[in-house]
Design an enzyme around this catalytic site. Sequence first.
Site, PDB file in Angstrom:
ATOM      1  N   ASP D  30       0.865  -1.181   0.000  1.00 29.52           N
ATOM      2  CA  ASP D  30       0.000   0.000   0.000  1.00 29.52           C
ATOM      3  C   ASP D  30       0.899   1.228   0.000  1.00 29.52           C
ATOM      4  OD1 ASP D  30      -3.176   0.603   0.832  1.00 29.52           O
ATOM      5  OD2 ASP D  30      -1.793   2.222   1.297  1.00 29.52           O
ATOM      6  N   LYS D 188     -21.374  -6.657 -11.810  1.00 30.99           N
ATOM      7  CA  LYS D 188     -21.328  -5.993 -10.508  1.00 30.99           C
ATOM      8  C   LYS D 188     -22.016  -4.633 -10.566  1.00 30.99           C
ATOM      9  CE  LYS D 188     -19.890  -4.953  -6.288  1.00 30.99           C
ATOM     10  NZ  LYS D 188     -19.649  -3.543  -6.198  1.00 30.99           N
ATOM     11  N   HIS D 191     -25.598  -5.255 -10.426  1.00 30.59           N
ATOM     12  CA  HIS D 191     -25.841  -5.646  -9.025  1.00 30.59           C
ATOM     13  C   HIS D 191     -26.028  -4.408  -8.157  1.00 30.59           C
ATOM     14  CE1 HIS D 191     -24.158  -6.117  -4.950  1.00 30.59           C
ATOM     15  NE2 HIS D 191     -24.623  -7.351  -4.962  1.00 30.59           N
ATOM     16  N   ASN D 192     -25.151  -3.449  -8.291  1.00 27.73           N
ATOM     17  CA  ASN D 192     -25.271  -2.250  -7.472  1.00 27.73           C
ATOM     18  C   ASN D 192     -26.488  -1.420  -7.858  1.00 27.73           C
ATOM     19  OD1 ASN D 192     -22.750  -3.117  -6.554  1.00 27.73           O
ATOM     20  ND2 ASN D 192     -22.059  -1.018  -6.205  1.00 27.73           N
ATOM     21  N   GLU D 195     -29.162  -2.976  -6.103  1.00 29.01           N
ATOM     22  CA  GLU D 195     -28.999  -2.629  -4.679  1.00 29.01           C
ATOM     23  C   GLU D 195     -29.600  -1.248  -4.386  1.00 29.01           C
ATOM     24  OE1 GLU D 195     -24.824  -2.986  -3.309  1.00 29.01           O
ATOM     25  OE2 GLU D 195     -25.091  -0.958  -2.539  1.00 29.01           O
ATOM     26  N   TYR D 196     -29.336  -0.282  -5.243  1.00 28.03           N
ATOM     27  CA  TYR D 196     -29.915   1.049  -5.039  1.00 28.03           C
ATOM     28  C   TYR D 196     -31.443   0.961  -5.027  1.00 28.03           C
ATOM     29  CZ  TYR D 196     -25.547   3.655  -5.947  1.00 28.03           C
ATOM     30  OH  TYR D 196     -24.285   4.187  -5.890  1.00 28.03           O
TER      31      TYR D 196
END
Lengths: 341, 341, 341, 341
Positions: D30, D188, D191-192, D195-196
């Site tokens: 990182d 994805k 998918h989101n 989700e919303y």
Amino acid sequence: MQLGMIGLGRMGADMARRLSKGGQQCIVFDVQPAAVQRLQQEGMVGASSLDDLVARLAKPRAVWLMVPAAVVDSTLEKLVPLLEPGDIVIDGGNSHYHDDIRRGGELGARKLHYVDVGTSGGVAGRERGYCLMIGGEKDIVKHLEPVFVALAPGVAAAQRTAGRQEDDSTAEQGFLHCGPQGAGHFVKMVHNGIEYGMMAAYAEGMNILHHANAGNQSREIDAETSPLRDPQFYRYDLNLGDIAEVWRRGSVISSWLLDLITGTLSRDGDLKDYAGRVSDSGEGRWTIDAAIDEGVPAPVLSAALFSRFTSRGEADFANRVLSAMRKDFGGHAEKSGSSTG
Amino acid sequence: MQLGMIGLGRMGADMARRLSKGGQQCIVFDVQPAAVQRLQQEGMVGASSLDDLVARLAKPRAVWLMVPAAVVDSTLEKLVPLLEPGDIVIDGGNSHYHDDIRRGGELGARKLHYVDVGTSGGVAGRERGYCLMIGGEKDIVKHLEPVFVALAPGVAAAQRTAGRQEDDSTAEQGFLHCGPQGAGHFVKMVHNGIEYGMMAAYAEGMNILHHANAGNQSREIDAETSPLRDPQFYRYDLNLGDIAEVWRRGSVISSWLLDLITGTLSRDGDLKDYAGRVSDSGEGRWTIDAAIDEGVPAPVLSAALFSRFTSRGEADFANRVLSAMRKDFGGHAEKSGSSTG
Amino acid sequence: MQLGMIGLGRMGADMARRLSKGGQQCIVFDVQPAAVQRLQQEGMVGASSLDDLVARLAKPRAVWLMVPAAVVDSTLEKLVPLLEPGDIVIDGGNSHYHDDIRRGGELGARKLHYVDVGTSGGVAGRERGYCLMIGGEKDIVKHLEPVFVALAPGVAAAQRTAGRQEDDSTAEQGFLHCGPQGAGHFVKMVHNGIEYGMMAAYAEGMNILHHANAGNQSREIDAETSPLRDPQFYRYDLNLGDIAEVWRRGSVISSWLLDLITGTLSRDGDLKDYAGRVSDSGEGRWTIDAAIDEGVPAPVLSAALFSRFTSRGEADFANRVLSAMRKDFGGHAEKSGSSTG
Amino acid sequence: MQLGMIGLGRMGADMARRLSKGGQQCIVFDVQPAAVQRLQQEGMVGASSLDDLVARLAKPRAVWLMVPAAVVDSTLEKLVPLLEPGDIVIDGGNSHYHDDIRRGGELGARKLHYVDVGTSGGVAGRERGYCLMIGGEKDIVKHLEPVFVALAPGVAAAQRTAGRQEDDSTAEQGFLHCGPQGAGHFVKMVHNGIEYGMMAAYAEGMNILHHANAGNQSREIDAETSPLRDPQFYRYDLNLGDIAEVWRRGSVISSWLLDLITGTLSRDGDLKDYAGRVSDSGEGRWTIDAAIDEGVPAPVLSAALFSRFTSRGEADFANRVLSAMRKDFGGHAEKSGSSTG
């Protein structure tokens, strides 16, 4: 003809003035004596009470109510006992048409006639004339025609519609007997529902134009915020007053609402005098209720209505639920800043 | 001034006609020779090819493209090599403003000027004038002003806006330099987004009026269907042509779109000639794309757009998912009839 | 305890079975004798008439109605005269909560108790248990607790919620006294409103996945249709059954509805057995009515409801209005094909 | 197998932990040395730089990026030159799938393999496992399977779907190769989007329940405000924590999102800790972009997205336009209070 006008607020007073100018005789009354006096000073006959109003009217009497929807029933409670069979009550305010149907039945049982009139035109109506949508018994509506003619804009207010056949409809004059009791307010209700949709269409479009310079603003980078992918496409500083003005001529979206907003946007393109808490007076709601009862989709009109609710903070709890969910599943803390992508 | 017009479809041909009538000289070209011949017969100068067109134009040349958005780039590919520094290309069609920005850069690298013009007015524009929203370099737009004046409706086409200050904006004439390249089509794009919203507002309202007699229809009783609770409230048979007509005078929702639909509804209140598959030509989509990029809510404009998609059957699979879910959790079989409450 | 069950359709019969299995005694009745016989063969006590049912029940009687909302009132008309003060009527169907409040008052005047129970669970409820949302007098609801315990799924049906305090709420068992009469159906109504929204969220998402190969299809070029700008982004042929399955584990959108649809999509990813005419049984409508009365925005729930109306063709007239307008201002003829961009 | 993990924020660190626990070897890096040290203390191998990371990995290397979408490209700019043909780069963050397609091409030109992984699961994923949606070359995805197995929840995390055929899909394990490059983030993204929509469905429903006592509040009477017609229907004080809890068992709307919000609502039914400014991290926007490109209606998902924009004040200018219009046509002054009906 002679008409008693009860309720001398903004709309009622202006309608009395237009009726007088159109040669009709108005006897006016309001619970506020000052409102009566103002019109008396303009030459109209004022009444000191409902009894006085009724006493001054020749039979069969015609009484026009122009009072808030919430006080129509209490006004009728006092007025109706004073009337006699054959008299006519007109509700020109923003009543729910369900109430018209009920009141029509109640007054009919006393042999009184009830007419509902949806009135559009706003503050400009005094000069421009009022668009009148009327429900009630056919012959009674016919009897009141001089009143409607005086209030309505008249044929000359717009170009004749190409292809409309000559018929006995009064629609071209700006007033229309739409159907039995309640039909006037039903049509006015849907009119207002459409109005909400049109207003929202302009408002959303103006908002998109207003933010056309979004690419000139910098945004921070973090895991929760997607950057504006193509800031180079949002570098326009647009003059909304000029844009509204140019749309008034030749464009597909020219309208009276656009005419109105152009002046305001020309004077203050940022509309700094407004906070954006948008009221709604009922018809927009009832339009959606009717759509739902009929099983008819109204996604645009309902979105327009809900935007008004939201403008008044009524989505706040729903938004808190969303923020709480985001915290719970994603550990997302709410941001306090304004632009979070 | 002199202008080359490429693309003589419905819009291009009418614009050439209005330009000619307004004293401008049009050299016209189309890939369809018949389209050129038609305008030649009306007295305009026709070109037999792009080379011919370019050869006939005095320098600096001004060439106006009025072709489908999908063929602008292929047209430019052939046209641009024929032009010389200082020449001007105007795209008056329905291009995406992203393309304007790209093309502006590409042509600029060759010292050609690119101007984008969003044009509203439809088939009525030839008589009524076109509303023109313009993007490009300030002095080039100024140079083209005679063209814009000839195409636009002019100040007299609408009442002056009260309270607008005298300024140097041409907005009142019906054309406006909105900003740099792309700004014209950006503003036109949002214009069309608003148009979709307004159209949907009228359409949904008309649909609610159309079904105001829902209470007269009987519905079966079963566990899946809630009965219309209050059929007595839905017994109106409304005349939509008359209602549209009455709204044209004095009402808040009067507009040019309403003027148009009134004639059609007056002739056929059931619109039996239409199937209801509603096209969309792009700008409505791009408006929502822009709203999303800007982070600006557009619930009404997007609902209007999606209604069009749905009218063309594009929700079918989603609806099948819903029916399948209902079957899976509730054992509900799909109904084949039309009215299921 | 002992319970009379009226209405032995899919839901009523299964609930009687679960009650019997849970140790409660059901006396069952239906207007269809065959339905009664089926449960008699399973060992339950059948009644031959309402009189017979009432006669067989010990006092104070408890009678559960599981009949279509549209026949609750006519059933009560026959049942109520047979009952005595102190008896309890439970409406476990899909009644409007307004009716609960009215019926509660009417039965209360006769010293009868009225309890409304919103029941969720569908065909799976018999095994899985029913989620019960209850409205009525506190002590009466308490009295009926053995019935609710037998019908509800019980605590073990889901993981305990971290952080919930030990309290006297029965919510964890799957039934809840929500408030006074009507509260049960009110909460169930909103439950169904949410259900519509969730179902639509999945359905719209699945539709977007279903069309992820749009770039593989060719589209014609014309002035009305904007081409798909970037077909290379839409070349995915996705397996919806697999995608639904993968979302069931670990994803944020896992749910019981997703569990259900996964099986169906796994067997037929195109859902060819469904036409996509989606019914609605009332609660979704009433949820929006309530939102409007409260002044609370519900853009998602209303969009979900309206999508169902539209799936049944109820937007057709609105769409014809749109097509007519497009014809009137732009000369656009309707396209007969399916994909018009 | 061995994997380099770049980006040790909340998600990246937890994924490294789950991988380690699952027997995979993680070399972690990182830009914040402290983040590396934390995982070193937990026994993982840390890298001091990208060079160091690459040097420590056996060939063919597999490097997983778990960094904000906005810095993926700048990270790749430094990483890619250090890699060799045959090495694999996995983007497990929230990248736009358009970028995957572009990066896949760029890396492919260098004979590097690019895999995109949409990852759902949030902070619970470390224990619960992550749902993985994968795009890329088939054999490369197969090669990485041990990594996916370790991250995913596994078959036991949910009941098997009745009726699913035995096949070679890994969907039941909680990871799925959806298609070529970009397909993982595409799935994805949708998918989101779903989700919303689901979150908004719950949030709107909760808001309606929260205001179920609206009839207990008095409202003033005036011409602009329609009174709540039937206050007697809105007198419920509901316990949202209990209602969410009861829905978790047996109801049609049980879900993981509901599980999450139940704990929070049980502790604080008014959600006083939240202000309701709801962020969005991009996928919801891109879902609507995709729907529009495909010509697929998404009224529910877009309404959910726009509600978030609005929660952050982005409708303010639109609302000011509405207030200005109301002032212009109706003389309506904005109200400063909160409840205007």
